[in-house]
Design a protein around this motif. Structure first.
Motif, PDB file in Angstrom:
ATOM      1  N   CYS A 283      -6.221 -38.120  -8.831  1.00 55.50           N
ATOM      2  CA  CYS A 283      -5.459 -38.006  -7.591  1.00 55.50           C
ATOM      3  C   CYS A 283      -5.396 -36.533  -7.191  1.00 55.50           C
ATOM      4  O   CYS A 283      -5.333 -35.661  -8.065  1.00 55.50           O
ATOM      5  CB  CYS A 283      -4.037 -38.535  -7.779  1.00 55.50           C
ATOM      6  SG  CYS A 283      -3.930 -40.320  -7.997  1.00 55.50           S
TER       7      CYS A 283
ATOM      8  N   VAL B 116      -0.764 -36.793  -5.222  1.00 54.87           N
ATOM      9  CA  VAL B 116      -0.805 -37.676  -4.062  1.00 54.87           C
ATOM     10  C   VAL B 116      -1.436 -39.007  -4.445  1.00 54.87           C
ATOM     11  O   VAL B 116      -2.547 -39.054  -4.989  1.00 54.87           O
ATOM     12  CB  VAL B 116      -1.603 -37.030  -2.911  1.00 54.87           C
ATOM     13  CG1 VAL B 116      -1.605 -37.945  -1.682  1.00 54.87           C
ATOM     14  CG2 VAL B 116      -1.013 -35.665  -2.561  1.00 54.87           C
ATOM     15  N   THR B 117      -0.752 -40.094  -4.160  1.00 48.59           N
ATOM     16  CA  THR B 117      -1.265 -41.414  -4.507  1.00 48.59           C
ATOM     17  C   THR B 117      -2.504 -41.772  -3.688  1.00 48.59           C
ATOM     18  O   THR B 117      -2.568 -41.488  -2.480  1.00 48.59           O
ATOM     19  CB  THR B 117      -0.191 -42.490  -4.315  1.00 48.59           C
ATOM     20  OG1 THR B 117      -0.749 -43.776  -4.607  1.00 48.59           O
ATOM     21  CG2 THR B 117       0.351 -42.512  -2.891  1.00 48.59           C
ATOM     22  N   ILE B 118      -3.484 -42.382  -4.361  1.00 49.95           N
ATOM     23  CA  ILE B 118      -4.642 -42.917  -3.635  1.00 49.95           C
ATOM     24  C   ILE B 118      -4.637 -44.447  -3.661  1.00 49.95           C
ATOM     25  O   ILE B 118      -5.533 -45.082  -3.117  1.00 49.95           O
ATOM     26  CB  ILE B 118      -5.970 -42.371  -4.190  1.00 49.95           C
ATOM     27  CG1 ILE B 118      -6.185 -42.757  -5.661  1.00 49.95           C
ATOM     28  CG2 ILE B 118      -6.048 -40.862  -4.008  1.00 49.95           C
ATOM     29  CD1 ILE B 118      -7.548 -42.350  -6.202  1.00 49.95           C
ATOM     30  N   ARG B 119      -3.665 -45.026  -4.330  1.00 50.11           N
ATOM     31  CA  ARG B 119      -3.453 -46.478  -4.385  1.00 50.11           C
ATOM     32  C   ARG B 119      -4.764 -47.245  -4.633  1.00 50.11           C
ATOM     33  O   ARG B 119      -5.504 -46.946  -5.550  1.00 50.11           O
ATOM     34  CB  ARG B 119      -2.732 -46.950  -3.128  1.00 50.11           C
ATOM     35  CG  ARG B 119      -1.325 -46.345  -2.996  1.00 50.11           C
ATOM     36  CD  ARG B 119      -0.517 -47.015  -1.925  1.00 50.11           C
ATOM     37  NE  ARG B 119       0.805 -46.399  -1.796  1.00 50.11           N
ATOM     38  CZ  ARG B 119       1.850 -46.706  -2.584  1.00 50.11           C
ATOM     39  NH1 ARG B 119       1.716 -47.618  -3.540  1.00 50.11           N
ATOM     40  NH2 ARG B 119       3.014 -46.106  -2.416  1.00 50.11           N
TER      41      ARG B 119
ATOM     42  N   PHE C 254      -9.087 -40.451   4.115  1.00 50.93           N
ATOM     43  CA  PHE C 254      -7.946 -40.117   3.260  1.00 50.93           C
ATOM     44  C   PHE C 254      -7.544 -38.658   3.447  1.00 50.93           C
ATOM     45  O   PHE C 254      -6.357 -38.335   3.575  1.00 50.93           O
ATOM     46  CB  PHE C 254      -8.295 -40.383   1.795  1.00 50.93           C
ATOM     47  CG  PHE C 254      -7.182 -40.040   0.851  1.00 50.93           C
ATOM     48  CD1 PHE C 254      -6.160 -40.939   0.598  1.00 50.93           C
ATOM     49  CD2 PHE C 254      -7.138 -38.794   0.241  1.00 50.93           C
ATOM     50  CE1 PHE C 254      -5.115 -40.608  -0.246  1.00 50.93           C
ATOM     51  CE2 PHE C 254      -6.103 -38.455  -0.618  1.00 50.93           C
ATOM     52  CZ  PHE C 254      -5.093 -39.366  -0.862  1.00 50.93           C
TER      53      PHE C 254
ATOM     54  N   ARG D  16      -5.763 -38.248   6.805  1.00 58.22           N
ATOM     55  CA  ARG D  16      -4.450 -38.877   6.948  1.00 58.22           C
ATOM     56  C   ARG D  16      -3.434 -38.453   5.894  1.00 58.22           C
ATOM     57  O   ARG D  16      -2.232 -38.401   6.169  1.00 58.22           O
ATOM     58  CB  ARG D  16      -4.615 -40.400   6.885  1.00 58.22           C
ATOM     59  CG  ARG D  16      -5.456 -40.987   8.007  1.00 58.22           C
ATOM     60  CD  ARG D  16      -5.787 -42.455   7.729  1.00 58.22           C
ATOM     61  NE  ARG D  16      -6.677 -43.021   8.748  1.00 58.22           N
ATOM     62  CZ  ARG D  16      -7.253 -44.204   8.653  1.00 58.22           C
ATOM     63  NH1 ARG D  16      -7.043 -44.956   7.572  1.00 58.22           N
ATOM     64  NH2 ARG D  16      -8.042 -44.645   9.619  1.00 58.22           N
ATOM     65  N   SER D  17      -3.909 -38.157   4.673  1.00 57.17           N
ATOM     66  CA  SER D  17      -2.977 -38.013   3.554  1.00 57.17           C
ATOM     67  C   SER D  17      -3.069 -36.695   2.804  1.00 57.17           C
ATOM     68  O   SER D  17      -2.295 -36.477   1.874  1.00 57.17           O
ATOM     69  CB  SER D  17      -3.209 -39.155   2.543  1.00 57.17           C
ATOM     70  OG  SER D  17      -3.075 -40.414   3.163  1.00 57.17           O
ATOM     71  N   LEU D  18      -3.988 -35.824   3.182  1.00 57.38           N
ATOM     72  CA  LEU D  18      -4.147 -34.566   2.469  1.00 57.38           C
ATOM     73  C   LEU D  18      -4.167 -33.411   3.457  1.00 57.38           C
ATOM     74  O   LEU D  18      -5.207 -32.827   3.736  1.00 57.38           O
ATOM     75  CB  LEU D  18      -5.437 -34.596   1.639  1.00 57.38           C
ATOM     76  CG  LEU D  18      -5.533 -33.632   0.464  1.00 57.38           C
ATOM     77  CD1 LEU D  18      -4.484 -33.934  -0.579  1.00 57.38           C
ATOM     78  CD2 LEU D  18      -6.924 -33.699  -0.158  1.00 57.38           C
TER      79      LEU D  18
ATOM     80  N   GLN E 172       3.887 -38.702  -6.011  1.00 61.87           N
ATOM     81  CA  GLN E 172       4.138 -39.345  -4.728  1.00 61.87           C
ATOM     82  C   GLN E 172       4.114 -40.861  -4.943  1.00 61.87           C
ATOM     83  O   GLN E 172       3.161 -41.552  -4.609  1.00 61.87           O
ATOM     84  CB  GLN E 172       3.060 -38.921  -3.729  1.00 61.87           C
ATOM     85  CG  GLN E 172       3.376 -39.220  -2.279  1.00 61.87           C
ATOM     86  CD  GLN E 172       2.195 -38.903  -1.392  1.00 61.87           C
ATOM     87  OE1 GLN E 172       1.265 -39.677  -1.278  1.00 61.87           O
ATOM     88  NE2 GLN E 172       2.229 -37.749  -0.749  1.00 61.87           N
ATOM     89  N   THR E 173       5.209 -41.368  -5.526  1.00 65.95           N
ATOM     90  CA  THR E 173       5.272 -42.788  -5.849  1.00 65.95           C
ATOM     91  C   THR E 173       6.734 -43.209  -5.904  1.00 65.95           C
ATOM     92  O   THR E 173       7.612 -42.499  -5.414  1.00 65.95           O
ATOM     93  CB  THR E 173       4.537 -43.064  -7.176  1.00 65.95           C
ATOM     94  OG1 THR E 173       4.587 -44.450  -7.467  1.00 65.95           O
ATOM     95  CG2 THR E 173       5.119 -42.275  -8.331  1.00 65.95           C
TER      96      THR E 173
ATOM     97  N   GLU F  85       2.713 -32.041  -5.382  1.00 62.55           N
ATOM     98  CA  GLU F  85       2.719 -33.502  -5.379  1.00 62.55           C
ATOM     99  C   GLU F  85       1.376 -34.058  -5.840  1.00 62.55           C
ATOM    100  O   GLU F  85       0.330 -33.692  -5.306  1.00 62.55           O
ATOM    101  CB  GLU F  85       3.000 -34.050  -3.970  1.00 62.55           C
ATOM    102  CG  GLU F  85       4.404 -33.829  -3.471  1.00 62.55           C
ATOM    103  CD  GLU F  85       4.623 -34.505  -2.115  1.00 62.55           C
ATOM    104  OE1 GLU F  85       3.629 -35.001  -1.549  1.00 62.55           O
ATOM    105  OE2 GLU F  85       5.761 -34.524  -1.656  1.00 62.55           O
TER     106      GLU F  85
END
Length: 410
Positions: A402, A377-380, A116, A119-121, A320-321, A375
């Motif tokens: 998050c 950040v979503t972790i879904r 995560f 890729r996303s942080l 972030q949604t 932001e």
């Protein structure tokens, strides 16, 4: 003459733009996160059987048929000789009931966090809360943290702080525990967590960060979280105001660029919208409090504009949604969300974390500009724990928070 002035201004702007650098900073509470060696000790300790002494409420090791596994003890800190410096409570993860964690599932959780982050942080600096130490962070950074330096500490209680930054960003000038925030004069059971201060040299500029994880359960002045109220949690948070303000005034005196971030366990947006005076005696927060006067607003007290270099600004926060989630995030800064709204925002189709907004913030001092709103950040689905009824195929949530990501010009 005008052409000369214009040329000078052009050069000045060019120098400023060259010296300013966009840096991405994140704060993330990882929820009782441990390194794998500590996980093994934790799993072993939680797997033992304990019996409660009804007279003291304490639990002790027992082979009695009525004894309970540590997983089922309401608070493992009530177990005799429990290593509360290093081991969390046992009931950290839930899926229908307490999850009796196995080491392989925890190792998979670490892999999910590392993926995560990769890729996303995309952060140059990450301030972590609720980690057992530097090793716990190395194990979840991409490539084992090869590209990062770390600032952390040992001792205190199990929920510690670590700041990680990319080696290419700058060199460490200092890494200090802010012990005053732990209220050392309090009895051990009423001592909250300390702060962690990191000072970096970034291309000749001094940048100072303070990572905090303040006292919990005193979140909003709009909902049973009045800072001046009678709850013990709010009184403890009240005590942390002075050492936080002292750090800010002390550490901004040398012209350093300052960022204060972390899990404040306090909705600062609600404080800004609270129309009551910042103090119970109606005095201005710029002066010392009189005897018996209490603060209603942590933010207004700490960032009172005196001296000017210690003024802080809360970085604007977006989610972030989707559109509905964005609306809920905006509403959350104005009022408390009701149960249905909070549940929706925390669901995996939105942000995915049980504590989506209102606790984590980034504050910046003079000379620091925001390049964009922060932001959440979503972790879904990564925020959900699940297992089969027999306890197999465990998937552990990566966190109940998050990450909050901010792009700053330093």
């Amino acid at each position: 003459m005008l052409k000369i002035v214009a040329a000078i201004l052009f050069l000045f702007v060019g120098v400023f733009e060259a010296s300013a650098r966009e840096v991405t900073i994140a704060t993330w509470n990882l929820g009782w996160h441990m390194d794998l060696a500590t996980v093994q000790r934790w799993v072993d300790a939680c797997g033992k059987s304990y019996l409660e002494d009804p007279n003291t409420g304490r639990w002790h090791l027992s082979t009695d048929p009525q004894a309970k596994a540590g997983w089922d003890v309401p608070n493992a800190f009530d177990i005799d000789n429990w290593d509360s410096v290093n081991l969390p409570v046992c009931n950290v993860y839930f899926y229908k009931k307490v999850v009796r964690v196995n080491v392989d599932a925890y190792r998979k959780r670490q892999e999910q966090i590392a993926n995560f982050i990769s890729r996303s942080l995309p952060a140059d600096i990450i301030a972590f809360q609720e980690v057992s130490g530097e090793q716990a962070v190395r194990e979840i950074l991409p490539m084992g943290g090869a590209d990062y330096e770390l600032c952390g500490f040992t001792g205190y209680k199990v929920q510690r702080l670590v700041i990680a930054w990319k080696k290419s960003l700058g060199t460490k000038m200092s890494c200090n525990v802010e012990d005053a925030l732990s209220l050392p004069a309090n009895p051990p059971e009423k001592r909250p967590r300390p702060g962690l201060s990191l000072t970096l040299n970034m291309n000749g500029a001094t940048v100072r960060l303070l990572d905090v994880h303040l006292k919990s359960s005193c979140v909003s002045p709009f909902d049973n979280g009045k800072l001046e109220g009678g709850s013990s949690d709010c009184m403890t948070l009240q005590q942390q105001i002075d050492p936080l303000e002292s750090w800010l005034e002390r550490e901004t005196g040398d012209g350093a660029k300052v960022v204060l971030l972390g899990d404040f366990n306090r909705n600062l947006w609600h404080e800004l919208r609270d129309q009551r005076p910042a103090r119970t005696d109606n005095s201005a927060p710029t002066g010392p409090r009189t005897s018996g006067a209490l603060s209603r607003s942590l933010l207004e007290e700490v960032s009172d504009g005196q001296p000017a270099a210690s003024t802080l600004q809360v970085v604007e926060e977006h989610c972030q949604t989707n559109e509905i989630g964005t609306l809920l995030c905006t509403l959350s800064e104005i009022r408390d969300l009701d149960t249905a709204e909070s549940t929706l925002l925390a669901s995996q189709n939105y942000l995915g974390c049980r504590n989506p907004v209102g606790l984590d913030h980034v504050l910046i001092g003079p000379g620091v500009q925001t390049a964009a709103p922060g932001e959440h950040v979503t972790i879904r689905g990564l925020g959900s724990t699940r297992q089969k009824d027999d306890g197999s195929d465990q998937v552990l949530a990566i966190s109940d928070h998050c990450p909050l990501l901010a792009r700053l010009n330093l």
